[in-house]
Design a protein around this motif. Structure first.
Motif, mmCIF file in Angstrom:
data_model
loop_
_atom_site.group_PDB
_atom_site.id
_atom_site.type_symbol
_atom_site.label_atom_id
_atom_site.label_comp_id
_atom_site.label_asym_id
_atom_site.label_seq_id
_atom_site.Cartn_x
_atom_site.Cartn_y
_atom_site.Cartn_z
ATOM 1 N N GLY A 1 1.894 -1.757 -0.295
ATOM 2 C CA GLY A 1 2.450 -1.334 -1.568
ATOM 3 C C GLY A 1 3.800 -1.947 -1.824
ATOM 4 O O GLY A 1 4.112 -2.371 -2.927
ATOM 5 N N GLY A 2 4.623 -2.048 -0.787
ATOM 6 C CA GLY A 2 5.948 -2.620 -0.947
ATOM 7 C C GLY A 2 5.895 -4.078 -1.352
ATOM 8 O O GLY A 2 6.643 -4.524 -2.216
ATOM 9 N N CYS A 3 5.030 -4.847 -0.705
ATOM 10 C CA CYS A 3 4.914 -6.267 -1.055
ATOM 11 C C CYS A 3 4.447 -6.423 -2.497
ATOM 12 O O CYS A 3 4.924 -7.289 -3.218
ATOM 13 N N ALA A 4 3.505 -5.609 -2.929
ATOM 14 C CA ALA A 4 3.037 -5.690 -4.308
ATOM 15 C C ALA A 4 4.166 -5.395 -5.270
ATOM 16 O O ALA A 4 4.314 -6.042 -6.293
ATOM 17 N N ASP B 1 -9.528 -4.267 2.381
ATOM 18 C CA ASP B 1 -9.796 -5.630 2.822
ATOM 19 C C ASP B 1 -8.862 -6.596 2.092
ATOM 20 O O ASP B 1 -8.147 -6.224 1.167
ATOM 21 N N GLU B 2 -8.875 -7.848 2.538
ATOM 22 C CA GLU B 2 -7.932 -8.815 2.000
ATOM 23 C C GLU B 2 -8.142 -9.076 0.517
ATOM 24 O O GLU B 2 -7.183 -9.278 -0.231
ATOM 25 N N SER B 3 -9.387 -9.073 0.056
ATOM 26 C CA SER B 3 -9.641 -9.327 -1.354
ATOM 27 C C SER B 3 -9.063 -8.214 -2.227
ATOM 28 O O SER B 3 -8.554 -8.468 -3.320
ATOM 29 N N THR B 4 -9.128 -6.976 -1.741
ATOM 30 C CA THR B 4 -8.567 -5.858 -2.495
ATOM 31 C C THR B 4 -7.055 -5.957 -2.554
ATOM 32 O O THR B 4 -6.445 -5.718 -3.606
ATOM 33 N N VAL B 5 -6.441 -6.298 -1.428
ATOM 34 C CA VAL B 5 -4.993 -6.440 -1.394
ATOM 35 C C VAL B 5 -4.550 -7.552 -2.345
ATOM 36 O O VAL B 5 -3.596 -7.390 -3.114
ATOM 37 N N ARG C 1 1.725 3.969 -11.801
ATOM 38 C CA ARG C 1 0.611 3.127 -11.351
ATOM 39 C C ARG C 1 -0.542 3.335 -12.322
ATOM 40 O O ARG C 1 -1.385 4.215 -12.128
ATOM 41 N N THR C 2 -0.577 2.536 -13.353
ATOM 42 C CA THR C 2 -1.376 2.847 -14.528
ATOM 43 C C THR C 2 -2.770 2.244 -14.550
ATOM 44 O O THR C 2 -3.457 2.327 -15.565
ATOM 45 N N THR C 3 -3.202 1.609 -13.476
ATOM 46 C CA THR C 3 -4.572 1.122 -13.413
ATOM 47 C C THR C 3 -5.229 1.642 -12.140
ATOM 48 O O THR C 3 -4.546 2.027 -11.179
ATOM 49 N N ASP C 4 -6.548 1.627 -12.118
ATOM 50 C CA ASP C 4 -7.280 2.107 -10.943
ATOM 51 C C ASP C 4 -6.910 1.311 -9.697
ATOM 52 O O ASP C 4 -6.777 1.871 -8.605
ATOM 53 N N LEU C 5 -6.760 0.007 -9.872
ATOM 54 C CA LEU C 5 -6.458 -0.837 -8.719
ATOM 55 C C LEU C 5 -5.072 -0.540 -8.155
ATOM 56 O O LEU C 5 -4.886 -0.459 -6.939
ATOM 57 N N GLN D 1 -3.468 2.235 -8.370
ATOM 58 C CA GLN D 1 -3.543 3.550 -7.728
ATOM 59 C C GLN D 1 -4.171 3.438 -6.339
ATOM 60 O O GLN D 1 -3.700 4.066 -5.390
ATOM 61 N N LYS D 2 -5.186 2.616 -6.227
ATOM 62 C CA LYS D 2 -5.867 2.461 -4.947
ATOM 63 C C LYS D 2 -4.956 1.822 -3.909
ATOM 64 O O LYS D 2 -4.863 2.295 -2.773
ATOM 65 N N VAL D 3 -4.260 0.746 -4.311
ATOM 66 C CA VAL D 3 -3.432 0.030 -3.355
ATOM 67 C C VAL D 3 -2.187 0.824 -2.980
ATOM 68 O O VAL D 3 -1.855 0.948 -1.802
ATOM 69 N N PHE D 4 -1.509 1.413 -3.975
ATOM 70 C CA PHE D 4 -0.262 2.102 -3.700
ATOM 71 C C PHE D 4 -0.481 3.479 -3.067
ATOM 72 O O PHE D 4 0.429 4.011 -2.436
#
Length: 251
Positions: free
Chosen positions: A13-16, A53-57, A240-244, A246-249
């Protein structure tokens, strides 16, 4: 295992977030290499344990970049984005304070007000074009830079941009701000203001760099807005306004 999940997901989350404040990088080139380096680092820090997984990140990083850049630019480039925000509103510069006070006293307050509005309108218009400037700046970040930001405080990413890129951003921002100043008639307003002032007995035209002042104040407004957005993303799940995102953070 629980601590490993927590540490790995915090790093993701921090890197994003670090990259979100700069703009939307393509997956190729320097930005893509940085994302690849981050992903490899995450893998060695427990990415699999975090359940991503890496693709999600990678997708999460890209989404955060898009959302963050849109927010920062949108909040400053709208009408009254500068003028209506007391935190970043561009005020009459100190060099012109005496002239402004004198002109108000002799009935030229309207010219002074119009000049102040013009400076803010120019900054608002220039901010709309700031995205590629910020994208280029963030593309210069190294993995070492990113890790340093992660260990910093609530505005560490903004502090990085301010400290590392101010000169280069100013150089690229200057022609943009000059163009927008011309579009809103700021040069004409300034010349009228100075003509009215120097027509008064004993008045002399003050030494003042109009281009530099508006450019510096415009960039300062962008940095201030980035700092607010950074704090919000770090602390507020509602940001965090999108599903993605929310998932990552949320990991």
């Amino acid at each position: 295992m629980q601590n490993l999940k927590k540490n790995a997901s915090w790093l993701i989350g921090g890197c994003a977030l670090v990259l979100a404040l700069g703009g939307c990088l393509e997956s190729s080139g320097t930005g893509g290499q940085l994302a690849s380096n981050v992903l490899r680092s995450l893998s060695t820090s427990g990415t699999q344990a975090a359940g991503l997984d890496e693709s999600t990140v990678a997708a999460g990083l890209k989404e955060a970049l898009r959302v963050g850049s849109e927010r920062a630019v949108a909040s400053t480039s709208t009408t009254d984005g500068f003028l209506g925000n007391q935190l970043i509103r561009i005020a009459m510069p100190d060099e012109l304070a005496t002239a402004a006070k004198t002109l108000r006293a002799v009935g030229f307050g309207g010219q002074v007000d119009a000049f102040e509005v013009g400076m803010n309108r120019a900054a608002e218009k220039a901010s709309a074009e700031a995205k590629p400037v910020l994208v280029d700046a963030v593309s210069q970040m190294t993995l070492t830079d990113a890790m340093g930001v992660l260990r910093g405080g609530d505005t560490a990413a903004t502090d990085y941009f301010r400290g590392k890129t101010s000169d280069s951003l100013r150089a690229r921002f200057m022609p943009i701000i000059k163009d927008k100043m011309g579009q809103v008639g700021l040069y004409q307003q300034y010349n009228q203001l100075m003509s009215s002032y120097t027509a008064l007995p004993l008045a002399q035209k003050p030494s003042f760099d109009l281009d530099g002042y508006v450019a510096d104040q415009g960039l300062n407004g962008l940095f201030t807005t980035l700092a607010q957005e950074e704090k919000n993303i770090r602390a507020n799940p509602a940001a965090r306004t999108t599903d993605l995102l929310q998932k990552v953070f949320a990991q």
